[in-house]
Design a protein around this motif. Sequence first.
Motif, PDB file in Angstrom:
ATOM      1  N   SER A 108       4.896  -1.339  -9.125  1.00  0.00           N
ATOM      2  CA  SER A 108       4.289  -1.766 -10.379  1.00  0.00           C
ATOM      3  C   SER A 108       5.298  -2.505 -11.251  1.00  0.00           C
ATOM      4  O   SER A 108       6.456  -2.095 -11.347  1.00  0.00           O
ATOM      5  N   ARG A 109       4.856  -3.582 -11.873  1.00  0.00           N
ATOM      6  CA  ARG A 109       5.737  -4.323 -12.779  1.00  0.00           C
ATOM      7  C   ARG A 109       6.008  -3.519 -14.046  1.00  0.00           C
ATOM      8  O   ARG A 109       7.072  -3.657 -14.655  1.00  0.00           O
ATOM      9  N   VAL A 110       5.087  -2.682 -14.440  1.00  0.00           N
ATOM     10  CA  VAL A 110       5.252  -1.901 -15.670  1.00  0.00           C
ATOM     11  C   VAL A 110       6.333  -0.854 -15.496  1.00  0.00           C
ATOM     12  O   VAL A 110       7.244  -0.725 -16.311  1.00  0.00           O
ATOM     13  N   SER A 111       6.248  -0.076 -14.415  1.00  0.00           N
ATOM     14  CA  SER A 111       7.203   0.988 -14.153  1.00  0.00           C
ATOM     15  C   SER A 111       7.084   1.404 -12.693  1.00  0.00           C
ATOM     16  O   SER A 111       5.979   1.465 -12.137  1.00  0.00           O
ATOM     17  N   GLN A 112       8.233   1.716 -12.086  1.00  0.00           N
ATOM     18  CA  GLN A 112       8.198   2.182 -10.712  1.00  0.00           C
ATOM     19  C   GLN A 112       7.580   3.568 -10.603  1.00  0.00           C
ATOM     20  O   GLN A 112       7.277   4.036  -9.503  1.00  0.00           O
ATOM     21  N   LEU A 113       7.402   4.232 -11.736  1.00  0.00           N
ATOM     22  CA  LEU A 113       6.749   5.538 -11.737  1.00  0.00           C
ATOM     23  C   LEU A 113       5.235   5.415 -11.773  1.00  0.00           C
ATOM     24  O   LEU A 113       4.522   6.399 -11.563  1.00  0.00           O
ATOM     25  N   GLN A 114       4.728   4.217 -12.054  1.00  0.00           N
ATOM     26  CA  GLN A 114       3.274   4.016 -12.102  1.00  0.00           C
ATOM     27  C   GLN A 114       2.776   3.628 -10.718  1.00  0.00           C
ATOM     28  O   GLN A 114       3.228   2.649 -10.132  1.00  0.00           O
ATOM     29  N   PRO A 115       1.827   4.383 -10.150  1.00  0.00           N
ATOM     30  CA  PRO A 115       1.367   4.086  -8.793  1.00  0.00           C
ATOM     31  C   PRO A 115       0.510   2.829  -8.725  1.00  0.00           C
ATOM     32  O   PRO A 115      -0.050   2.382  -9.724  1.00  0.00           O
ATOM     33  N   LEU A 116       0.422   2.278  -7.510  1.00  0.00           N
ATOM     34  CA  LEU A 116      -0.407   1.110  -7.251  1.00  0.00           C
ATOM     35  C   LEU A 116      -1.605   1.511  -6.400  1.00  0.00           C
ATOM     36  O   LEU A 116      -1.519   2.435  -5.584  1.00  0.00           O
ATOM     37  N   PRO A 117      -2.726   0.814  -6.536  1.00  0.00           N
ATOM     38  CA  PRO A 117      -3.877   1.106  -5.672  1.00  0.00           C
ATOM     39  C   PRO A 117      -3.555   0.765  -4.214  1.00  0.00           C
ATOM     40  O   PRO A 117      -2.972  -0.284  -3.932  1.00  0.00           O
ATOM     41  N   THR A 118      -3.933   1.619  -3.308  1.00  0.00           N
ATOM     42  CA  THR A 118      -3.699   1.328  -1.891  1.00  0.00           C
ATOM     43  C   THR A 118      -4.593   0.186  -1.400  1.00  0.00           C
ATOM     44  O   THR A 118      -4.348  -0.375  -0.339  1.00  0.00           O
ATOM     45  N   SER A 119      -5.607  -0.172  -2.188  1.00  0.00           N
ATOM     46  CA  SER A 119      -6.457  -1.303  -1.822  1.00  0.00           C
ATOM     47  C   SER A 119      -5.681  -2.623  -1.831  1.00  0.00           C
ATOM     48  O   SER A 119      -6.126  -3.616  -1.245  1.00  0.00           O
ATOM     49  N   TYR A 120      -4.514  -2.615  -2.480  1.00  0.00           N
ATOM     50  CA  TYR A 120      -3.674  -3.818  -2.482  1.00  0.00           C
ATOM     51  C   TYR A 120      -3.140  -4.137  -1.081  1.00  0.00           C
ATOM     52  O   TYR A 120      -2.729  -5.261  -0.815  1.00  0.00           O
ATOM     53  N   LEU A 121      -3.122  -3.126  -0.212  1.00  0.00           N
ATOM     54  CA  LEU A 121      -2.494  -3.298   1.096  1.00  0.00           C
ATOM     55  C   LEU A 121      -3.129  -4.444   1.876  1.00  0.00           C
ATOM     56  O   LEU A 121      -2.423  -5.279   2.459  1.00  0.00           O
ATOM     57  N   HIS A 122      -4.459  -4.512   1.893  1.00  0.00           N
ATOM     58  CA  HIS A 122      -5.146  -5.555   2.660  1.00  0.00           C
ATOM     59  C   HIS A 122      -4.800  -6.938   2.125  1.00  0.00           C
ATOM     60  O   HIS A 122      -4.575  -7.881   2.897  1.00  0.00           O
ATOM     61  N   GLN A 123      -4.738  -7.079   0.797  1.00  0.00           N
ATOM     62  CA  GLN A 123      -4.407  -8.371   0.200  1.00  0.00           C
ATOM     63  C   GLN A 123      -2.966  -8.782   0.525  1.00  0.00           C
ATOM     64  O   GLN A 123      -2.689  -9.962   0.744  1.00  0.00           O
ATOM     65  N   ILE A 124      -2.071  -7.812   0.537  1.00  0.00           N
ATOM     66  CA  ILE A 124      -0.665  -8.119   0.857  1.00  0.00           C
ATOM     67  C   ILE A 124      -0.539  -8.602   2.293  1.00  0.00           C
ATOM     68  O   ILE A 124       0.208  -9.543   2.589  1.00  0.00           O
ATOM     69  N   GLU A 125      -1.283  -7.991   3.191  1.00  0.00           N
ATOM     70  CA  GLU A 125      -1.207  -8.376   4.602  1.00  0.00           C
ATOM     71  C   GLU A 125      -1.726  -9.786   4.842  1.00  0.00           C
ATOM     72  O   GLU A 125      -1.409 -10.401   5.861  1.00  0.00           O
ATOM     73  N   GLN A 126      -2.511 -10.316   3.886  1.00  0.00           N
ATOM     74  CA  GLN A 126      -3.034 -11.679   4.028  1.00  0.00           C
ATOM     75  C   GLN A 126      -2.060 -12.739   3.525  1.00  0.00           C
ATOM     76  O   GLN A 126      -2.283 -13.933   3.745  1.00  0.00           O
ATOM     77  N   VAL A 127      -0.985 -12.336   2.860  1.00  0.00           N
ATOM     78  CA  VAL A 127      -0.009 -13.298   2.329  1.00  0.00           C
ATOM     79  C   VAL A 127       0.766 -13.911   3.485  1.00  0.00           C
ATOM     80  O   VAL A 127       1.280 -13.194   4.346  1.00  0.00           O
ATOM     81  N   PRO A 128       0.864 -15.238   3.555  1.00  0.00           N
ATOM     82  CA  PRO A 128       1.628 -15.882   4.630  1.00  0.00           C
ATOM     83  C   PRO A 128       3.084 -15.398   4.641  1.00  0.00           C
ATOM     84  O   PRO A 128       3.726 -15.319   3.588  1.00  0.00           O
ATOM     85  N   GLY A 129       3.558 -15.059   5.820  1.00  0.00           N
ATOM     86  CA  GLY A 129       4.932 -14.575   5.949  1.00  0.00           C
ATOM     87  C   GLY A 129       5.035 -13.076   6.091  1.00  0.00           C
ATOM     88  O   GLY A 129       6.063 -12.549   6.506  1.00  0.00           O
ATOM     89  N   ILE A 130       3.950 -12.351   5.738  1.00  0.00           N
ATOM     90  CA  ILE A 130       3.923 -10.890   5.889  1.00  0.00           C
ATOM     91  C   ILE A 130       3.442 -10.557   7.302  1.00  0.00           C
ATOM     92  O   ILE A 130       2.376 -11.009   7.731  1.00  0.00           O
ATOM     93  N   ARG A 131       4.207  -9.750   8.013  1.00  0.00           N
ATOM     94  CA  ARG A 131       3.839  -9.382   9.380  1.00  0.00           C
ATOM     95  C   ARG A 131       3.037  -8.091   9.426  1.00  0.00           C
ATOM     96  O   ARG A 131       2.077  -7.962  10.181  1.00  0.00           O
ATOM     97  N   GLN A 132       3.434  -7.112   8.617  1.00  0.00           N
ATOM     98  CA  GLN A 132       2.828  -5.783   8.671  1.00  0.00           C
ATOM     99  C   GLN A 132       3.163  -5.054   7.386  1.00  0.00           C
ATOM    100  O   GLN A 132       4.191  -5.314   6.766  1.00  0.00           O
ATOM    101  N   ALA A 133       2.302  -4.145   6.965  1.00  0.00           N
ATOM    102  CA  ALA A 133       2.566  -3.429   5.718  1.00  0.00           C
ATOM    103  C   ALA A 133       1.946  -2.041   5.769  1.00  0.00           C
ATOM    104  O   ALA A 133       1.009  -1.785   6.526  1.00  0.00           O
ATOM    105  N   THR A 134       2.481  -1.154   4.937  1.00  0.00           N
ATOM    106  CA  THR A 134       1.917   0.186   4.795  1.00  0.00           C
ATOM    107  C   THR A 134       2.229   0.698   3.398  1.00  0.00           C
ATOM    108  O   THR A 134       2.894   0.023   2.604  1.00  0.00           O
TER     109      THR A 134
END
Length: 380
Positions: A57-83
């Motif tokens: 999270s840009r706000v704070s590393q203590l603030q969690p992120l939605p796991t739904s972001y994972l699919h969008q990250i995997e679609q970014v060119p240059g990303i091979r795999q994510a979890t």
Amino acid sequence: MKFFPLVWTSLWRKKARTIFTLLSIMIAFLLFGLLQGINAWLADFGGSNANRVYVVSRVSQLQPLPTSYLHQIEQVPGIRQATYMAGFTGFYQEKSNSLVAFATDVQTFFALYPDWQIAPDQLAAMSRTRAGAIVAAPLMHAFGWKVGDRIPLRTSVMKRDGSADWNFEIVGTYDVPATPIEANRILINYAYFDEARLLDRGTAWALVAAVNDPTRSAQVCAAVDAVFVNSANETVTQDEKAFVQGQLRQLGDVSLMANAIVAAVMFTLLFLTGNTMMQSVRERTSELAILKTVGFPDRAVTALVLIESVMLCVLAAALGLAAAAAIFPVTAALGIAGSSLPLRVVVLGLAIAVALAFVSGLPPALRAQRLVIVAALAGR
């Protein structure tokens, strides 16, 4: 070498003083070895694996992120795999037995971390065991665990049934030979953890991804952050080196603190050894004068005093660094550093000991060099 007995006898002229000085120098270099050893391991750890990037999270590393972001990250060119990585900090039996449990997709996690070694059959067993756990080898050894054991962990993360006790079955163990500092965690299945916990479901501490080309990791990081700009949960993406250094900065500047402590100790030690050598020369004024009388040149008398100082400092420093090397593996069990004291720390410590010996021994050595035989024998 033929003058060694003379120097050794002079060094132990006052046994109590020499012993206490040796102990003081030993403790100082024991502290030096431990602090600088941890500092060196942290510096090495922060510079590894440029092919992995972390999304928080840009706000704070203590603030969690939605796991739904994972699919969008995997679609970014240059990303091979994510979890994703979530989890908790808890303890086993006693609060002093603090442990960190990472909840993740374990199969993908070990693909992202090929330097983490695990038997294939144990990794497969993790997929079949919903409440399974893969435990770092040092932790298995420290607590006497074995594969098949069930371990209860107490934490502040509440389960949906109202309990704070989490029970896992050990199905495997891993090790990280290249960076032992990382082998200090328990890995659990994210699906089980997320379903069982009461709060923050569907979120993760961070999302970790592998990039195809490490030389383009900066561009990939920028592309990931661009996907979530102006969203409810904006992100900041960093390569592993920058991410780890950021984590360490939250604890303070470790390097600065270690160097400041060591500098203060060495500064005090300089006065201690200098005072010891000055007293030793002052007590042996007549003996040094006799040496000059029987033919020892001024340079030889100076060298004898300096050699005595070097022997005192280097011997004590070597013992202190040896003690640090013997104790250092404890830091691996605590998850602080590696299993062995870096060689460069030992070399640096011995070099500092030699420098300390010359700086503290030079004034009394020059005093001995300037002795006037008649005045010294007369006690003036």
